[in-house]
Motif scaffolding. Structure first.
Motif, short mmCIF file in Angstrom:
data_model
loop_
_atom_site.label_atom_id
_atom_site.label_comp_id
_atom_site.label_asym_id
_atom_site.label_seq_id
_atom_site.Cartn_x
_atom_site.Cartn_y
_atom_site.Cartn_z
N TYR A 206 0.84 -1.20 0.00
CA TYR A 206 0.00 0.00 0.00
C TYR A 206 0.88 1.25 0.00
O TYR A 206 1.93 1.28 0.66
N ASP A 207 0.42 2.25 -0.75
CA ASP A 207 1.13 3.53 -0.84
C ASP A 207 0.27 4.61 -0.17
O ASP A 207 -0.90 4.78 -0.50
N GLY A 208 0.89 5.34 0.78
CA GLY A 208 0.17 6.37 1.49
C GLY A 208 0.65 7.77 1.19
O GLY A 208 0.36 8.70 1.95
N SER A 209 1.37 7.96 0.10
CA SER A 209 1.99 9.26 -0.18
C SER A 209 0.96 10.34 -0.48
O SER A 209 1.23 11.53 -0.33
N SER A 210 -0.26 9.96 -0.90
CA SER A 210 -1.28 10.95 -1.23
C SER A 210 -2.08 11.38 -0.01
O SER A 210 -2.95 12.25 -0.11
N GLY A 211 -1.81 10.76 1.13
CA GLY A 211 -2.60 11.04 2.32
C GLY A 211 -3.67 10.00 2.56
O GLY A 211 -4.27 9.94 3.63
N SER A 212 -3.93 9.17 1.56
CA SER A 212 -4.85 8.05 1.67
C SER A 212 -4.13 6.81 1.18
O SER A 212 -3.39 6.86 0.20
N TRP A 213 -4.34 5.69 1.88
CA TRP A 213 -3.59 4.47 1.56
C TRP A 213 -4.28 3.71 0.43
O TRP A 213 -5.47 3.39 0.51
N THR A 214 -3.48 3.41 -0.62
CA THR A 214 -4.01 2.78 -1.83
C THR A 214 -3.20 1.52 -2.13
O THR A 214 -1.96 1.54 -2.11
N ARG A 215 -3.89 0.44 -2.44
CA ARG A 215 -3.22 -0.81 -2.79
C ARG A 215 -2.54 -0.70 -4.15
O ARG A 215 -3.15 -0.23 -5.12
N THR A 216 -1.28 -1.11 -4.20
CA THR A 216 -0.52 -1.02 -5.46
C THR A 216 -0.04 -2.37 -5.98
O THR A 216 0.27 -2.49 -7.17
N GLN A 217 0.03 -3.40 -5.13
CA GLN A 217 0.59 -4.67 -5.61
C GLN A 217 0.24 -5.79 -4.65
O GLN A 217 0.05 -5.58 -3.44
N LYS A 218 0.13 -7.00 -5.19
CA LYS A 218 -0.06 -8.21 -4.40
C LYS A 218 1.20 -9.06 -4.55
O LYS A 218 1.65 -9.34 -5.66
N LEU A 219 1.79 -9.44 -3.41
CA LEU A 219 3.01 -10.23 -3.42
C LEU A 219 2.71 -11.67 -3.03
O LEU A 219 1.99 -11.93 -2.05
#
Length: 715
Positions: A206-219
């Motif tokens: 998850y990436d939280g750089s925008s202020g909201s956490w967004t899923r980016t990849q499944k490992l």
């Protein structure tokens, strides 16, 4: 939102992710290690303070997860009962000031349900905390799991987001492990089905750089298989992630290395123990610091000792990780479970062995120093009140010269199992402890129970001096309250000098006074014989200035939504006939503007534990909405509201006074209160300040705020 008056004492937290610690093996000769341990009392890790669950009545597994950073700590209690929800879970925040740790806030999810297990995993960095609830049901998927985001602002942690898998399934266990580094989070779902492989496990970036956490990849593991349990542990440091799969290859276990570049993560290596064998659980715990990785394998059998456990050290160089050491305890025995948890920072490693002491599971933590290039055991430390089955050492976390260790099966002297957490400091000087006590007078009935700091109940049988058994650390707050009033005959006891801060001496001036005439003047006019009566729980109905609290948006005054509660007991006065409420007099300390005030009447079964309000047990019988007096100061308003209690033997009356969120119109409402004695506690709740369920004003830090209500009743 910030809790201004209400949570003025609630200091913000920053918890470090509980990363299921990592270990290392000592290479020092046995006689040297023994000599080092003989000096433990003069050097090394010293226990400073300990805390247990402050909300009694259940076994919450307090200490099942721990997180630590600087002067802030978080402790998970995944089985905490919230309202009527068993196992919903909670996380407690602690702040260190002037060398003393103090509990400052209790975090719960805003939509929590029974068996969510909120608090099983915690990770925090800066002003962001991620808290796992792997048992959460999502879209009817049992134990799909969720992660709650809390953000710190204006002195308070507030929930700002709930993360879950849109494509999740039952038993994913999403949120069982969490790694957090900056604005990147990796969340383990060790039960996830991958393809047709049940419980292969996965991890999600998850990436939280925008202020909201967004899923980016499944490992997932490149060679994943059924039952690998990939994602059970996660260690994340910058662009490197270590993901444990302790079920791999017959529970021999493995750790998968992932590297992140340009926002994409790729598996680069699979790590195995050099002497791996089935059922050793390699990868159950991982800890990563710089170029050093610790991997726990608590099921290992060094020297033929079943489940003694060991920890493997890996060193990274030029993108490749190589095993460089295997750590075991110098005094290891079967079933110690050394490596069940691990913590690592720089060249300091702490390794939990929660089965330690000849299979008694009292538990211990081993310290290792790696400054010489190889990790050497330097100390074994235990809890000051350790006992068999307490499992001290699971979990453990480390930051600088401070360590936080859980003992989630710690048992109280009363026989409950609330759990405990211990703060240790390297080269620390233990804080002195002092006792809290005083005297009781006027006691004629049996059943009086005093309570210290929300726990440590002390039954009192007769007048005289008393001292609580549990000492309190110097500089800590103490609060003495009445846990149960006397019976046979019924009396009302009140506490004076019951709150304060330990200041280098025992406290002996707490005064408990008991009287035969109940302070509450309910049915003073003879309700049983007809007529009207007034129901109140304070004799003083004049509000006191600057005595009340409210969840507030800012220091300027606008208040959030707040609810104020009282519970009235007909049975204490022998009332058996139907009672009808005609109105409620509500005291007001101060208003800015004229915010709406809602008065709601409920019944609650008399069988519900005394001096608690269970929202799930309330039945509404009446409600009225009125405007509070405009720009009022120390006023009282009569609210016409009707409702009938048809069975006052088996039912009690609950009155809620609530106010709306003042954001829209900039209004403020502080309810009226007094410091005079009360017969039963006052309650407050406010979702905006993370108090979703009625909580006594004493338990949020304001024991002298006795809410003034007068309920007018006829037959």
């Amino acid at each position: 939102m910030a809790c201004v008056a209400l949570l003025a004492g609630a200091i913000p937290l920053c918890a470090a992710a509980p990363q299921k610690p990592a270990l290392s093996k000592s290479s020092a000769p046995a006689d040297l290690r023994a000599a080092i341990r003989r000096t433990l009392g003069e050097d090394g890790w010293v226990q400073m303070q300990d805390f247990t669950e402050a909300d009694p009545g259940f076994d919450p597994e307090f200490g099942v997860s721990v997180a630590l950073h600087g002067t802030t700590a978080m402790v998970g209690a995944q089985q905490a009962k919230i309202g009527d929800n068993s196992g919903q879970g909670a996380v407690y925040v602690f702040e260190k000031s002037d060398g003393v740790w103090t509990r400052t806030q209790k975090l719960v999810s805003d939509d929590g349900q029974a068996n969510d297990l909120f608090g099983d995993a915690i990770a925090f960095s800066g002003d962001t905390a991620l808290i796992g609830a792997y048992g959460a049901t999502i879209n009817d998927n049992f134990a799909q799991g969720a992660v709650y985001v809390f953000t710190f602002a204006e002195g308070t942690w507030t929930q700002t987001q709930k993360i879950f898998l849109d494509d999740g399934q039952s038993n994913d266990n999403f949120g069982y492990s969490i790694g957090l580094s900056g604005t990147t989070a990796i969340i383990g779902a060790d039960g996830a089905k991958v393809g047709t492989n049940e419980f292969q496990g996965a991890a999600f970036v998850y990436d939280g750089s925008s202020g909201s956490w967004t899923r980016t990849q499944k490992l997932t593991a490149g060679d994943g298989w059924i039952g690998d349990i990939f994602g059970y542990s996660v260690a994340l440091d910058g662009d490197r992630a270590m993901i444990g799969a302790y079920g791999n290859n017959g529970y021999q276990g493995a750790v998968y290395v992932f590297g992140g570049s340009d926002g994409a993560w790729t598996q680069t290596q699979k790590l195995l123990a050099g002497d791996g064998s089935p059922n050793t659980y390699f990868g159950y715990a991982t800890a990563l610091s710089g170029s050093t990785l610790l991997v726990g394998a608590w099921g290992g059998n060094p020297g033929g000792n079943d489940m003694q456990g060991s920890v493997y050290v890996f060193t990274g160089s030029d993108g490749t990780w190589t095993q460089t050491q295997q750590l075991t305890a110098s005094d290891g025995l079967p079933h110690d479970k050394f490596g069940h948890s691990v913590a690592l920072q720089g060249t300091t490693a702490l390794i939990g062995a929660d089965g330690w002491s000849n299979s008694s599971a009292q538990g211990a933590v081993y310290a290792f120093d790696g400054s010489s290039g190889a990790f050497v055991e330097t100390q074994r430390f235990v809890a000051s009140d350790g006992a068999p089955s307490f499992q001290f050492g699971l979990p453990v976390t480390l930051d600088g010269d401070t360590a936080l260790v859980g003992s989630w099966l710690w048992r109280s002297p009363e026989g409950t199992v609330p759990g405990k957490a211990y703060f240790f400091q390297y080269h620390g000087t233990p804080l002195p402890t002092y006792t809290v006590g005083g005297s009781v007078s006027g006691l004629a009935g049996s059943g009086l129970v005093l309570r210290q700091n929300g726990g440590d109940d002390l039954p009192i049988a007769a007048d005289g001096d008393f001292t609580f058994a549990t000492p309190v650390y110097d500089g800590s707050h103490y609060a003495v309250s009445i846990a149960a009033q006397p019976r046979d005959p019924a009396q009302t006891c009140s506490v004076a000098n019951g709150n304060g801060t330990l200041a280098g001496a025992n406290v002996a001036n707490v005064v408990v006074t008991c009287v035969d005439s109940v302070i509450d003047y309910i049915f003073a006019d003879g309700f049983e014989s007809g007529g009207s009566a007034t129901l109140a729980q304070t004799t003083d109905t004049a509000p006191v200035a600057q005595n009340s609290i409210a969840c507030s948006h800012d220091s300027g005054g606008t208040t959030a939504e707040n609810q104020y509660w009282r519970r009235y007991y007909f049975s204490e006065h022998g009332v058996t006939t139907m009672a009808s409420v005609t109105s409620v007099d509500v005291a007001v300390e101060q208003t800015i503007g004229a915010p709406n005030m809602t008065v709601t009447l409920y019944t609650i079964p008399h069988s519900v534990t005394v001096d608690t309000i269970d929202l799930g047990q309330l039945t509404q019988i009446g409600q009225a909405v009125v405007a509070s007096p405009a720009d009022a100061l120390l006023a009282t308003v009569n609210v016409p509201v009707t409702g009938t209690v048809t069975d006052p033997v088996d039912s009690d009356l609950v009155v809620e006074v609530s106010t709306d969120d003042g954001t829209e119109d900039g209004t403020t409402f502080y309810i009226g209160s007094t410091t005079s004695a009360q017969t039963h506690p006052s309650f407050i709740s406010s979702a905006s300040c993370n108090i979703p369920y009625p909580t006594t004003t004493a338990n949020v830090g304001y024991p002298d705020m006795h809410i003034i209500q007068a309920v007018n009743i006829t037959d």
